[in-house]
Design an enzyme around this catalytic site. Sequence first.
Site, PDB file in Angstrom:
ATOM      1  N   ASP A 192       0.844  -1.190   0.000  1.00  0.00           N
ATOM      2  CA  ASP A 192       0.000   0.000   0.000  1.00  0.00           C
ATOM      3  C   ASP A 192       0.883   1.244   0.000  1.00  0.00           C
ATOM      4  OD1 ASP A 192      -2.291   1.617   0.081  1.00  0.00           O
ATOM      5  OD2 ASP A 192      -3.284   0.332   1.539  1.00  0.00           O
ATOM      6  N   GLY A 212       4.261   1.198  -1.972  1.00  0.00           N
ATOM      7  CA  GLY A 212       4.267   1.343  -3.420  1.00  0.00           C
ATOM      8  C   GLY A 212       2.920   1.773  -3.952  1.00  0.00           C
ATOM      9  N   ASP A 213       2.904   2.099  -5.222  1.00  0.00           N
ATOM     10  CA  ASP A 213       1.708   2.550  -5.933  1.00  0.00           C
ATOM     11  C   ASP A 213       1.280   1.440  -6.880  1.00  0.00           C
ATOM     12  OD1 ASP A 213      -0.141   3.687  -7.683  1.00  0.00           O
ATOM     13  OD2 ASP A 213       0.885   5.616  -7.762  1.00  0.00           O
ATOM     14  N   PHE A 214       0.068   0.885  -6.671  1.00  0.00           N
ATOM     15  CA  PHE A 214      -0.334  -0.264  -7.491  1.00  0.00           C
ATOM     16  C   PHE A 214      -0.638   0.088  -8.936  1.00  0.00           C
ATOM     17  CE2 PHE A 214      -4.391   0.164  -4.730  1.00  0.00           C
ATOM     18  CZ  PHE A 214      -4.959   1.140  -5.547  1.00  0.00           C
ATOM     19  N   HIS A 231     -13.527  -1.212  -7.034  1.00  0.00           N
ATOM     20  CA  HIS A 231     -14.738  -0.403  -7.200  1.00  0.00           C
ATOM     21  C   HIS A 231     -14.458   1.088  -7.035  1.00  0.00           C
ATOM     22  CE1 HIS A 231     -16.294  -0.172  -2.732  1.00  0.00           C
ATOM     23  NE2 HIS A 231     -15.010   0.101  -2.821  1.00  0.00           N
TER      24      HIS A 231
END
Length: 316
Positions: A192, A212-214, A231
């Site tokens: 995350d 991290g950035d997904f 969502h």
Amino acid sequence: MSAVAPEETIWNLLRGAMTTRALGVVADLGVADALSAGPRSVEELAGGSGADPDALHRLLRALASDGVFAEDEPGVFRNTDASDLLRSQGWHDFAHLFAGVWLDAVGALEADGAATFPQRHGTDFWSWLAQNPEERAAFDSAMGQGSDDRLERLDTVAWSGDELVVDVGGGNGSLLLALLGRYPTMRGVVFDLPETVRDESVFGERCSFVAGDFFERVSSGDAFVLSTILHDWDDDRAAAILARVHDAAHPGARVVLLERVIQGGNDPQGAKWLDLLMLALFNGRERDERHWRALLVDAGWTPTRIADGLIEAECR
């Protein structure tokens, strides 16, 4: 069961914003906590919170008419099973968010397909959370609500028990830690953003946090859990997340989505209303089975189960 009159149906929908705001006000005042020891008068409740007794009485009286609190004698209230939920930090924070910044965004919703949160606040919801640490903490707490239900859904997955499971967008790690508690040889990674509120001291040797950035990358693993993540995003962004997960997966690795699947017909389903909140906040959406299937296949996944609350697919 007697049919609801058409006028009552419309009225109950029209007053929804007032109900939401009333719940948020009494949650922030801590009324449910103040009633934990038993019934109290509105004068006592107001004195401890700084509220106006008459205004507080009117708020509680309205909520009691829907089963939230109960007025057993004039001006004296007690908790019900429903109001008792507001003593839980997760439900309290849900009430705070719904009655505050979320209600503000939904109140500006139109049928033009545009997210209203950025229009109201000048930035996207995630950036706003980063700028408001107290709201970020409330959001993380609210997202932890219902963890028992999510864990029960994960229990239906055929785990081998020795996987490396990556919880993508896993927040404080509570869901993954609970899953690891079920499988002594399973290992886990909470992936995350670095600003996520967490206590890594409780992670232990089998679990780690990776920042991290997904949208850019995801930690490698044997299985990937995304709990109410996709969502939040439109189809293009959701597909990008699934593609990054696919990049980190080996053939046969699994992705497990804890997401709602909108059902057809006119039966009541909370996801149909949650879909509007997603639209207002992020231009995200809830999806039906056909929509989920197409999203997964296009990102390189083969769906193996699509059920309301739990979706599984394999990397191909």
